[in-house]
Design a protein around this motif. Structure first.
Motif, PDB file in Angstrom:
ATOM      1  N   THR A  49       0.830  -1.206   0.000  1.00 29.18           N
ATOM      2  CA  THR A  49       0.000   0.000   0.000  1.00 29.18           C
ATOM      3  C   THR A  49       0.866   1.259   0.000  1.00 29.18           C
ATOM      4  OG1 THR A  49      -1.794  -1.181   1.123  1.00 29.18           O
ATOM      5  CG2 THR A  49      -1.827   1.226   1.241  1.00 29.18           C
ATOM      6  N   VAL A  50       1.914   1.262   0.815  1.00 24.15           N
ATOM      7  CA  VAL A  50       2.844   2.403   0.848  1.00 24.15           C
ATOM      8  C   VAL A  50       3.461   2.626  -0.527  1.00 24.15           C
ATOM      9  CG1 VAL A  50       5.129   3.119   1.692  1.00 24.15           C
ATOM     10  CG2 VAL A  50       3.382   2.353   3.311  1.00 24.15           C
ATOM     11  N   HIS A  51       3.942   1.548  -1.143  1.00 26.56           N
ATOM     12  CA  HIS A  51       4.588   1.680  -2.453  1.00 26.56           C
ATOM     13  C   HIS A  51       3.588   2.099  -3.528  1.00 26.56           C
ATOM     14  CE1 HIS A  51       7.931  -0.220  -0.415  1.00 26.56           C
ATOM     15  NE2 HIS A  51       8.681   0.145  -1.427  1.00 26.56           N
ATOM     16  N   ALA A  52       2.378   1.554  -3.490  1.00 28.18           N
ATOM     17  CA  ALA A  52       1.356   1.958  -4.463  1.00 28.18           C
ATOM     18  C   ALA A  52       1.025   3.437  -4.300  1.00 28.18           C
ATOM     19  CB  ALA A  52       0.091   1.106  -4.295  1.00 28.18           C
ATOM     20  N   GLY A  53       0.983   3.915  -3.054  1.00 35.99           N
ATOM     21  CA  GLY A  53       0.697   5.319  -2.793  1.00 35.99           C
ATOM     22  C   GLY A  53       1.787   6.254  -3.281  1.00 35.99           C
ATOM     23  N   LEU A  54       3.005   5.758  -3.360  1.00 32.40           N
ATOM     24  CA  LEU A  54       4.114   6.586  -3.840  1.00 32.40           C
ATOM     25  C   LEU A  54       4.244   6.562  -5.354  1.00 32.40           C
ATOM     26  CD1 LEU A  54       6.758   5.787  -1.094  1.00 32.40           C
ATOM     27  CD2 LEU A  54       5.567   7.951  -1.460  1.00 32.40           C
ATOM     28  N   ASP A  55       3.614   5.578  -6.004  1.00 29.23           N
ATOM     29  CA  ASP A  55       3.593   5.573  -7.467  1.00 29.23           C
ATOM     30  C   ASP A  55       2.760   6.764  -7.919  1.00 29.23           C
ATOM     31  OD1 ASP A  55       5.134   3.441  -8.562  1.00 29.23           O
ATOM     32  OD2 ASP A  55       3.637   1.999  -7.875  1.00 29.23           O
ATOM     33  N   ALA A  56       3.138   7.371  -9.008  1.00 30.79           N
ATOM     34  CA  ALA A  56       2.474   8.588  -9.476  1.00 30.79           C
ATOM     35  C   ALA A  56       0.971   8.396  -9.697  1.00 30.79           C
ATOM     36  CB  ALA A  56       3.132   9.079 -10.756  1.00 30.79           C
ATOM     37  N   ASN A  57       0.564   7.304 -10.267  1.00 35.40           N
ATOM     38  CA  ASN A  57      -0.851   7.089 -10.590  1.00 35.40           C
ATOM     39  C   ASN A  57      -1.372   5.796  -9.961  1.00 35.40           C
ATOM     40  OD1 ASN A  57      -1.115   9.390 -12.289  1.00 35.40           O
ATOM     41  ND2 ASN A  57       0.080   8.305 -13.825  1.00 35.40           N
ATOM     42  N   GLY A  58      -1.083   5.599  -8.696  1.00 36.74           N
ATOM     43  CA  GLY A  58      -1.529   4.365  -8.045  1.00 36.74           C
ATOM     44  C   GLY A  58      -0.569   3.235  -8.324  1.00 36.74           C
ATOM     45  N   PRO A  59      -1.015   1.978  -8.165  1.00 40.48           N
ATOM     46  CA  PRO A  59      -0.090   0.856  -8.355  1.00 40.48           C
ATOM     47  C   PRO A  59       0.637   0.933  -9.694  1.00 40.48           C
ATOM     48  CG  PRO A  59      -2.145   0.068  -7.432  1.00 40.48           C
ATOM     49  CD  PRO A  59      -2.345   1.521  -7.784  1.00 40.48           C
ATOM     50  N   GLY A  60       1.942   0.951  -9.637  1.00 39.32           N
ATOM     51  CA  GLY A  60       2.782   1.052 -10.824  1.00 39.32           C
ATOM     52  C   GLY A  60       4.102   0.360 -10.566  1.00 39.32           C
ATOM     53  N   PRO A  61       5.196   0.922 -11.058  1.00 42.36           N
ATOM     54  CA  PRO A  61       6.488   0.253 -10.950  1.00 42.36           C
ATOM     55  C   PRO A  61       7.005   0.086  -9.516  1.00 42.36           C
ATOM     56  CG  PRO A  61       6.731   2.386 -12.050  1.00 42.36           C
ATOM     57  CD  PRO A  61       5.269   2.143 -11.860  1.00 42.36           C
ATOM     58  N   LEU A  62       6.746   1.045  -8.633  1.00 44.96           N
ATOM     59  CA  LEU A  62       7.188   0.882  -7.244  1.00 44.96           C
ATOM     60  C   LEU A  62       6.450  -0.276  -6.585  1.00 44.96           C
ATOM     61  CD1 LEU A  62       7.472   4.513  -5.864  1.00 44.96           C
ATOM     62  CD2 LEU A  62       9.305   2.863  -6.153  1.00 44.96           C
ATOM     63  N   HIS A  63       5.159  -0.327  -6.799  1.00 45.07           N
ATOM     64  CA  HIS A  63       4.330  -1.398  -6.257  1.00 45.07           C
ATOM     65  C   HIS A  63       4.779  -2.751  -6.826  1.00 45.07           C
ATOM     66  CE1 HIS A  63       0.764  -4.049  -6.254  1.00 45.07           C
ATOM     67  NE2 HIS A  63       0.583  -3.547  -5.041  1.00 45.07           N
ATOM     68  N   ALA A  64       4.975  -2.820  -8.131  1.00 45.70           N
ATOM     69  CA  ALA A  64       5.391  -4.070  -8.774  1.00 45.70           C
ATOM     70  C   ALA A  64       6.752  -4.520  -8.254  1.00 45.70           C
ATOM     71  CB  ALA A  64       5.424  -3.896 -10.296  1.00 45.70           C
ATOM     72  N   GLY A  65       7.671  -3.580  -8.083  1.00 43.48           N
ATOM     73  CA  GLY A  65       8.989  -3.916  -7.543  1.00 43.48           C
ATOM     74  C   GLY A  65       8.903  -4.432  -6.121  1.00 43.48           C
ATOM     75  N   GLU A  66       8.040  -3.829  -5.311  1.00 46.84           N
ATOM     76  CA  GLU A  66       7.849  -4.278  -3.932  1.00 46.84           C
ATOM     77  C   GLU A  66       7.263  -5.683  -3.906  1.00 46.84           C
ATOM     78  OE1 GLU A  66       7.568  -4.558   0.244  1.00 46.84           O
ATOM     79  OE2 GLU A  66       8.907  -3.504  -1.121  1.00 46.84           O
ATOM     80  N   LEU A  67       6.308  -5.957  -4.755  1.00 48.21           N
ATOM     81  CA  LEU A  67       5.722  -7.294  -4.823  1.00 48.21           C
ATOM     82  C   LEU A  67       6.784  -8.331  -5.185  1.00 48.21           C
ATOM     83  CD1 LEU A  67       3.254  -9.124  -4.702  1.00 48.21           C
ATOM     84  CD2 LEU A  67       2.769  -8.509  -7.075  1.00 48.21           C
ATOM     85  N   ARG A  68       7.608  -8.023  -6.173  1.00 50.35           N
ATOM     86  CA  ARG A  68       8.700  -8.947  -6.561  1.00 50.35           C
ATOM     87  C   ARG A  68       9.673  -9.164  -5.409  1.00 50.35           C
ATOM     88  NH1 ARG A  68       8.438  -5.923 -11.239  1.00 50.35           N
ATOM     89  NH2 ARG A  68      10.242  -4.703 -10.604  1.00 50.35           N
ATOM     90  N   ARG A  69      10.029  -8.083  -4.705  1.00 48.40           N
ATOM     91  CA  ARG A  69      10.961  -8.214  -3.579  1.00 48.40           C
ATOM     92  C   ARG A  69      10.372  -9.082  -2.470  1.00 48.40           C
ATOM     93  NH1 ARG A  69      11.592  -2.974  -4.858  1.00 48.40           N
ATOM     94  NH2 ARG A  69      13.549  -2.504  -5.886  1.00 48.40           N
ATOM     95  N   GLN A  70       9.093  -8.882  -2.176  1.00 58.67           N
ATOM     96  CA  GLN A  70       8.466  -9.682  -1.131  1.00 58.67           C
ATOM     97  C   GLN A  70       8.500 -11.171  -1.481  1.00 58.67           C
ATOM     98  OE1 GLN A  70       4.678  -8.480   0.409  1.00 58.67           O
ATOM     99  NE2 GLN A  70       5.232  -6.305   0.411  1.00 58.67           N
ATOM    100  N   GLN A  71       8.197 -11.491  -2.716  1.00 56.71           N
ATOM    101  CA  GLN A  71       8.237 -12.893  -3.136  1.00 56.71           C
ATOM    102  C   GLN A  71       9.662 -13.428  -3.058  1.00 56.71           C
ATOM    103  OE1 GLN A  71       6.305 -12.103  -6.900  1.00 56.71           O
ATOM    104  NE2 GLN A  71       4.445 -13.143  -6.221  1.00 56.71           N
ATOM    105  N   ALA A  72      10.623 -12.650  -3.523  1.00 53.88           N
ATOM    106  CA  ALA A  72      12.026 -13.092  -3.506  1.00 53.88           C
ATOM    107  C   ALA A  72      12.535 -13.268  -2.078  1.00 53.88           C
ATOM    108  CB  ALA A  72      12.896 -12.091  -4.278  1.00 53.88           C
ATOM    109  N   VAL A  73      12.121 -12.388  -1.156  1.00 57.79           N
ATOM    110  CA  VAL A  73      12.536 -12.516   0.248  1.00 57.79           C
ATOM    111  C   VAL A  73      12.011 -13.820   0.829  1.00 57.79           C
ATOM    112  CG1 VAL A  73      12.096 -11.602   2.576  1.00 57.79           C
ATOM    113  CG2 VAL A  73      12.911 -10.075   0.772  1.00 57.79           C
ATOM    114  N   LEU A  74      10.751 -14.119   0.606  1.00 65.99           N
ATOM    115  CA  LEU A  74      10.188 -15.357   1.136  1.00 65.99           C
ATOM    116  C   LEU A  74      10.850 -16.589   0.525  1.00 65.99           C
ATOM    117  CD1 LEU A  74       6.497 -14.283   1.442  1.00 65.99           C
ATOM    118  CD2 LEU A  74       7.794 -15.424   3.236  1.00 65.99           C
ATOM    119  N   GLU A  75      11.135 -16.533  -0.760  1.00 67.84           N
ATOM    120  CA  GLU A  75      11.814 -17.663  -1.407  1.00 67.84           C
ATOM    121  C   GLU A  75      13.229 -17.831  -0.861  1.00 67.84           C
ATOM    122  OE1 GLU A  75      11.290 -16.518  -5.483  1.00 67.84           O
ATOM    123  OE2 GLU A  75       9.240 -17.310  -5.543  1.00 67.84           O
ATOM    124  N   ALA A  76      13.933 -16.734  -0.678  1.00 72.23           N
ATOM    125  CA  ALA A  76      15.302 -16.804  -0.144  1.00 72.23           C
ATOM    126  C   ALA A  76      15.297 -17.279   1.303  1.00 72.23           C
ATOM    127  CB  ALA A  76      15.987 -15.441  -0.252  1.00 72.23           C
TER     128      ALA A  76
END
Length: 169
Positions: free
Chosen positions: A109-136
């Motif tokens: 939610t924080v990352h989506a809020g910082l994206d210029a127009n709602g969920p965008g590249p910051l949100h997508a990057g955060e989602l990828r990082r969260q998945q990678a952290v759990l996998e690691a």
């Protein structure tokens, strides 16, 4: 609040052990920390160390100490402070699972809020990082190094976005 997490992320959280759950929640907090305390990363080192050892006693102490050492609520950082305040003192699967889910949702939610127009590249990057952290983190203490590196990278990205916004405001 509408869920912005992916099914695969939820599946990873559902299957994670206590160490991976603690790492996932802590990594979300760590990545969002620049909003609360731009120079606060060192405060979370003892918490990361407790996760690496899988030491529930040290976990509770380190979380309590971080709550005291990090500032109260900063502007636009209520969700970040809430992540820290909600960290369970007990090293147990279900409380850590609930916390990891809460932190995941808050960070997205924080990352989506910082994206210029709602969920965008910051949100997508955060989602990828969260998945990678759990996998690691599923690889035990050796995977935590990768999880921490991903968290550090995400924190740098967020710090850059916040800095850029401050300069243009």
């Amino acid at each position: 609040m509408t869920s912005v997490t992916s099914t695969s992320l939820q599946e990873l959280i559902d299957r994670a052990d206590a160490r991976a759950l603690a790492a996932a929640g802590l990594a979300c907090l760590d990545r969002c920390l620049p909003l609360l305390a731009p120079d606060g990363a060192d405060v979370l080192r003892p918490v990361w160390a407790a996760v690496a050892r899988g030491d529930g006693g040290a976990w509770g102490e380190a979380v309590a100490k971080a709550r005291v050492e990090l500032p109260g609520e900063a502007r636009d950082a209520g969700a970040v402070r809430a992540m820290l305040d909600a960290a369970p003192a007990d090293w147990a699967g279900e409380p850590l699972r609930a916390w990891a889910r809460q932190c995941s949702e808050a960070a997205l939610t924080v990352h989506a809020g910082l994206d210029a127009n709602g969920p965008g590249p910051l949100h997508a990057g955060e989602l990828r990082r969260q998945q990678a952290v759990l996998e690691a983190a599923a690889h035990g203490p050796t995977g935590l190094r990768r999880a921490r590196d991903l968290s550090t990278e995400g924190g740098r990205v967020l710090r850059a976005v916040v800095s850029r916004r401050a300069r243009t405001a």
